[in-house]
Every structure is written in structure tokens, then in C-alpha cells.
Design a protein around this motif. Sequence first.
Motif, PDB file in Angstrom:
ATOM      1  N   VAL A 144      -0.548   2.474   5.536  1.00 39.08           N
ATOM      2  CA  VAL A 144      -0.986   2.969   4.357  1.00 39.08           C
ATOM      3  C   VAL A 144      -0.061   3.999   3.782  1.00 39.08           C
ATOM      4  CG1 VAL A 144      -2.876   4.855   3.696  1.00 39.08           C
ATOM      5  CG2 VAL A 144      -3.452   2.632   4.972  1.00 39.08           C
ATOM      6  N   ARG A 145       0.558   4.886   4.710  1.00 41.30           N
ATOM      7  CA  ARG A 145       1.386   6.047   4.046  1.00 41.30           C
ATOM      8  C   ARG A 145       2.547   5.544   3.596  1.00 41.30           C
ATOM      9  NH1 ARG A 145      -0.034  11.080   6.206  1.00 41.30           N
ATOM     10  NH2 ARG A 145      -1.380  10.980   7.674  1.00 41.30           N
ATOM     11  N   GLU A 146       3.177   4.133   4.070  1.00 37.56           N
ATOM     12  CA  GLU A 146       4.067   3.359   3.632  1.00 37.56           C
ATOM     13  C   GLU A 146       3.768   3.051   2.034  1.00 37.56           C
ATOM     14  OE1 GLU A 146       5.056   0.310   6.296  1.00 37.56           O
ATOM     15  OE2 GLU A 146       5.932   1.648   7.843  1.00 37.56           O
ATOM     16  N   LEU A 147       2.384   2.487   1.992  1.00 37.08           N
ATOM     17  CA  LEU A 147       1.992   1.883   0.793  1.00 37.08           C
ATOM     18  C   LEU A 147       2.010   2.936  -0.247  1.00 37.08           C
ATOM     19  CD1 LEU A 147       0.736  -0.339  -0.799  1.00 37.08           C
ATOM     20  CD2 LEU A 147      -1.394   0.008   0.391  1.00 37.08           C
ATOM     21  N   LEU A 148       1.505   4.488   0.135  1.00 42.96           N
ATOM     22  CA  LEU A 148       1.375   5.417  -0.706  1.00 42.96           C
ATOM     23  C   LEU A 148       2.773   5.826  -1.370  1.00 42.96           C
ATOM     24  CD1 LEU A 148      -1.484   7.297   0.764  1.00 42.96           C
ATOM     25  CD2 LEU A 148      -1.637   5.917  -1.227  1.00 42.96           C
ATOM     26  N   GLU A 149       3.725   5.912  -0.439  1.00 38.93           N
ATOM     27  CA  GLU A 149       5.048   6.443  -0.671  1.00 38.93           C
ATOM     28  C   GLU A 149       6.229   5.354  -1.125  1.00 38.93           C
ATOM     29  OE1 GLU A 149       5.989   8.208   2.969  1.00 38.93           O
ATOM     30  OE2 GLU A 149       4.279   9.527   3.012  1.00 38.93           O
ATOM     31  N   GLY A 150       5.856   4.158  -0.960  1.00 37.62           N
ATOM     32  CA  GLY A 150       6.958   3.098  -1.191  1.00 37.62           C
ATOM     33  C   GLY A 150       6.666   2.026  -2.225  1.00 37.62           C
ATOM     34  N   ASP A 151       7.807   1.481  -2.707  1.00 40.30           N
ATOM     35  CA  ASP A 151       7.563   0.151  -3.488  1.00 40.30           C
ATOM     36  C   ASP A 151       8.165  -0.847  -3.051  1.00 40.30           C
ATOM     37  OD1 ASP A 151       6.387   1.557  -5.720  1.00 40.30           O
ATOM     38  OD2 ASP A 151       8.299   2.519  -6.350  1.00 40.30           O
ATOM     39  N   GLY A 152       7.972  -2.005  -3.715  1.00 38.13           N
ATOM     40  CA  GLY A 152       8.513  -3.447  -3.054  1.00 38.13           C
ATOM     41  C   GLY A 152       8.218  -3.756  -2.023  1.00 38.13           C
ATOM     42  N   LEU A 153       6.979  -3.210  -1.428  1.00 31.87           N
ATOM     43  CA  LEU A 153       6.349  -3.958  -0.083  1.00 31.87           C
ATOM     44  C   LEU A 153       5.705  -5.181  -0.589  1.00 31.87           C
ATOM     45  CD1 LEU A 153       4.822  -0.376   0.997  1.00 31.87           C
ATOM     46  CD2 LEU A 153       6.874  -1.584   1.888  1.00 31.87           C
ATOM     47  N   GLU A 154       5.682  -6.082   0.813  1.00 33.85           N
ATOM     48  CA  GLU A 154       5.038  -7.567   0.447  1.00 33.85           C
ATOM     49  C   GLU A 154       3.471  -7.391   0.557  1.00 33.85           C
ATOM     50  OE1 GLU A 154       4.204 -10.906  -0.157  1.00 33.85           O
ATOM     51  OE2 GLU A 154       6.165 -10.313  -0.265  1.00 33.85           O
ATOM     52  N   ILE A 155       2.853  -7.613  -0.430  1.00 36.41           N
ATOM     53  CA  ILE A 155       1.388  -7.587  -0.658  1.00 36.41           C
ATOM     54  C   ILE A 155       0.543  -8.116   0.452  1.00 36.41           C
ATOM     55  CG2 ILE A 155      -0.636  -7.803  -1.954  1.00 36.41           C
ATOM     56  CD1 ILE A 155       0.946  -7.087  -4.183  1.00 36.41           C
ATOM     57  N   ASP A 156       1.018  -9.322   0.626  1.00 33.83           N
ATOM     58  CA  ASP A 156       0.264 -10.010   1.383  1.00 33.83           C
ATOM     59  C   ASP A 156       0.265  -9.703   2.982  1.00 33.83           C
ATOM     60  OD1 ASP A 156      -0.522 -12.066  -0.333  1.00 33.83           O
ATOM     61  OD2 ASP A 156       1.005 -13.454   0.125  1.00 33.83           O
ATOM     62  N   THR A 157       1.440  -9.142   3.518  1.00 30.28           N
ATOM     63  CA  THR A 157       1.842  -8.589   4.726  1.00 30.28           C
ATOM     64  C   THR A 157       0.921  -7.388   4.845  1.00 30.28           C
ATOM     65  OG1 THR A 157       4.037  -9.230   4.730  1.00 30.28           O
ATOM     66  CG2 THR A 157       3.386  -7.694   6.361  1.00 30.28           C
ATOM     67  N   ILE A 158       0.956  -6.446   3.854  1.00 29.70           N
ATOM     68  CA  ILE A 158       0.063  -5.105   3.951  1.00 29.70           C
ATOM     69  C   ILE A 158      -1.389  -5.469   3.923  1.00 29.70           C
ATOM     70  CG2 ILE A 158      -0.446  -3.152   2.859  1.00 29.70           C
ATOM     71  CD1 ILE A 158       2.390  -2.954   3.753  1.00 29.70           C
ATOM     72  N   GLU A 159      -1.770  -6.347   3.154  1.00 24.47           N
ATOM     73  CA  GLU A 159      -3.263  -6.639   3.153  1.00 24.47           C
ATOM     74  C   GLU A 159      -3.694  -7.291   4.667  1.00 24.47           C
ATOM     75  OE1 GLU A 159      -4.380  -8.028  -1.349  1.00 24.47           O
ATOM     76  OE2 GLU A 159      -3.674  -9.574   0.104  1.00 24.47           O
ATOM     77  N   SER A 160      -2.693  -8.035   5.201  1.00 27.89           N
ATOM     78  CA  SER A 160      -3.033  -8.616   6.685  1.00 27.89           C
ATOM     79  C   SER A 160      -3.120  -7.403   7.573  1.00 27.89           C
ATOM     80  CB  SER A 160      -2.101  -9.637   6.974  1.00 27.89           C
ATOM     81  OG  SER A 160      -2.296  -9.979   8.203  1.00 27.89           O
ATOM     82  N   ALA A 161      -1.984  -6.526   7.437  1.00 25.18           N
ATOM     83  CA  ALA A 161      -2.292  -5.495   8.528  1.00 25.18           C
ATOM     84  C   ALA A 161      -3.291  -4.313   8.348  1.00 25.18           C
ATOM     85  CB  ALA A 161      -0.792  -4.615   8.335  1.00 25.18           C
ATOM     86  N   LEU A 162      -3.829  -4.205   7.074  1.00 25.46           N
ATOM     87  CA  LEU A 162      -4.705  -3.388   6.825  1.00 25.46           C
ATOM     88  C   LEU A 162      -6.160  -3.950   6.702  1.00 25.46           C
ATOM     89  CD1 LEU A 162      -3.320  -1.292   3.806  1.00 25.46           C
ATOM     90  CD2 LEU A 162      -3.427  -0.565   5.946  1.00 25.46           C
ATOM     91  N   GLY A 163      -6.186  -5.338   6.605  1.00 27.23           N
ATOM     92  CA  GLY A 163      -7.441  -5.853   6.561  1.00 27.23           C
ATOM     93  C   GLY A 163      -8.119  -5.447   5.356  1.00 27.23           C
ATOM     94  N   TYR A 164      -7.507  -5.266   4.236  1.00 29.61           N
ATOM     95  CA  TYR A 164      -7.995  -4.726   2.987  1.00 29.61           C
ATOM     96  C   TYR A 164      -7.370  -5.405   1.947  1.00 29.61           C
ATOM     97  CZ  TYR A 164      -9.488  -1.332  -0.483  1.00 29.61           C
ATOM     98  OH  TYR A 164     -10.174  -0.609  -1.593  1.00 29.61           O
TER      99      TYR A 164
END
Length: 391
Positions: A144-164
Motif C-alpha cells: 500500500v505504501r508503494e502504491l501511495l508513493e509510486g507510479d508505474g506499478l502493475e495494477i493486476d499484481t497490486i490487486e492480487s497482493a492486496l485482495g482489493y
Amino acid sequence: MVQLYARELPHLVNDDESVVSLLSASLFQNIDTALRIFQHGIDPTRVEAPAAAMQYARRLAQRGTPVVDLIRAYYLAQTAILNYALTEAAKQIRDPDMLGGMMSKALTGTFAFIDRVTQQVVSAYQEERDRWLLNRNALRAARVRELLEGDGLEIDTIESALGYRLRGTHLAMIVWHAVEPAQGNALGSLQVVTTALGEGLPTTGQPLLVPADERCAWVWFPLEKAVLPEDEEVGRILATAEPTVRLVLGDPADGIDGFRRSHRQAGRVHALSTAAGDQCERALTFRDVGAIALMTSDLPATRSWVSDILGALATDDEQHERLRETLLVFLATGGSYTAAAAKLTMHKNSVQYRVRKAEETLGRAVTDNRLDVELALKVCQRLGPAVLIAR
């Protein structure tokens, strides 16, 4: 006892073999301890809960089993043992006085023992639940902190890790304990508030809750449409929560940018609430206090600005507080003495008197620099002593 639980609490026995084995060990050690209390005249209020009982409570906490099931298990067992003991006593003891004394001692001793043990196992459950939630969410918090601070992240990967799901509308909340809660179950009570609030919103899934620390959590609600919870509903939820709980909300917004923006807004309102201290309302929204929240990033500068605008009217005492309150309502009602009097439930002449005294304290008419005066009054109302002039 295990057969009894199979009927009354089947999920406790229809479980992993190691957990059921721990349940059996807990039962055996508790019964053994209780029998030794009666055999040797041990004070039940001074005994320690058996090791297996404490470990079983911790295991249930890790698995998310409601603590009420743990408590109910103890009282089911207590009832069963007492029923058995009293039935046998009635068969074996013919002397009424001796039977009455035995029953009294059995009831008193058993209740004291169960009360003592349940306090300890519930405490172990709550401590383990807090620890487990922190550990389990450590990875999600980092993402979540990476998501709040960074750009260019892979959405599918983040969604899978967060379950959200990030593709949608998000409402961010920060919920926390202003001081250490008396019950010691900080994160658990924040989860309860989050769940209750989510049930009243048009959500598309479960909220994302990430502990920021041991007393504070960041939350996002996935919404079908951009709405905020009703004030009455929030008040009802907080009325049943720990009195130390506070919450702030951003504005609903779409997509990853909205996920970040709503959280930043909640963060600014959180800073305002922290600066205001105990006098602050338990729930605030960026929509209501956004302009004031933006000013809390430099509190000394805000305090200086309030003093420049209001002068002595910013004095921290009851007399000037009444003048500020009346003047703020007067300005908020469009400069109408009649409307202000109705809102304040006081006579129109009293409103006129207070407004005149406020103008005398300001040294100018309120129509001069009206917007700044009204904003400064709102800042005083929200932040209180943090921006007022000490008398």
C-alpha cells in the motif's frame, strides 16, 4: 465435553486435527486444575490458566474465530460439569445440610475458577489477535505504501497482493485510538468500526484495512457510487465503539489516483483532529473541514494568521468564545440577526449585542475582510487552544 461442543459449537471440533488436539488438551488441563482446587482447597482467584488453554486461545485468535465462541465454550463446559456433579451429589449425599453445603461450594468455586481463567484466555486471545493482524498485514502495508508513493506499478499484481480492486471508486478513512484503549484490543475494535461503517455503504466488496501502527489503521471502501456515510449512522456506530476511537474521511474518488487522493485528504483531516486534541469531534470529513485541514501543516503560521485577523477576539476564554460562536453563526446565516437568533435559540437583541461587542474587539466592522474573519472563526472553532491566544 468434545461431544457437547460437537452439538453446540461444531466448528470447534470439525477442524484441523492439531487444533482439535489442542482443544482436548485445554479441556483436560482445565478440568484437572479445577479438581485440584477442590481437592486441596486452593483459592480459585489465584490460579493461572493452563498452558494448553492459553495456547488454544491464541490459535483461535490466529484463525479469526470470534472470541464469544471461546467464552461460550467455557460456560458450556462449566454447566455440564456442574450438572453432572450435582446429580451425583444428590444420589450419594443423604444429609440435606451437607448436600446444600456441597452445592454452595461447588457453585461458588466453579464460577470463581471460570471467571479467573476466562479473563486470562480472553486477554491472551486479544493480544494474539492484535499481533497476528499486524504480522499478517505487514506485506500488504508495504504494498500500500508503494502504491501511495509510486507510479508505474502493475495494477493486476497490486490487486492480487492486496485482495482489493483498484479499478473503481474509493473512499479513504483513517480510524484510530486517540489514547491507549482500556480493553487492550486496539486493532480489533478498529475492525469492528470499519465493518459496521461498510455495511451502511453501497460497497462492491470488502474494505481494505491496513494497520499504520498499533493504534491506527488506514482503510479504503470500494464504492458502487460516490457517497459519504450519513452523519447519524457514523454517530450511532461511534456511540457503541470504544470511547477512544476517532475517524476521518476523505472524498470518494476514482481509480488509483482517487485511491491516493482520498487517502491524502483523510491524512490532512487526521492532522487537524490530532492538533485539535480532546475537544475535536470524533468524526470529521474532508468535505466539511478541508480548507481548515490544509492549514494545519504549518500550525505556528496558522496561529499567527488567526491572531492577525481576529486580534483579541482569539483570546482563549469563555467570554470571547461566546462572541466568536455568535459571530460565526451570524456570518453563516447571511448576516441575519433574526436567523442567527433562531439558530442560537436566543433573543435577537442579544445577538445584536454580541455582534457589536465582537466588532469592538476586532476594531472594525465584520463586513471588512469578511471571508478571512469567517475562516479564522472556523479555525478557532475546530482547533481551539492550538490556535487561540492564552489568557
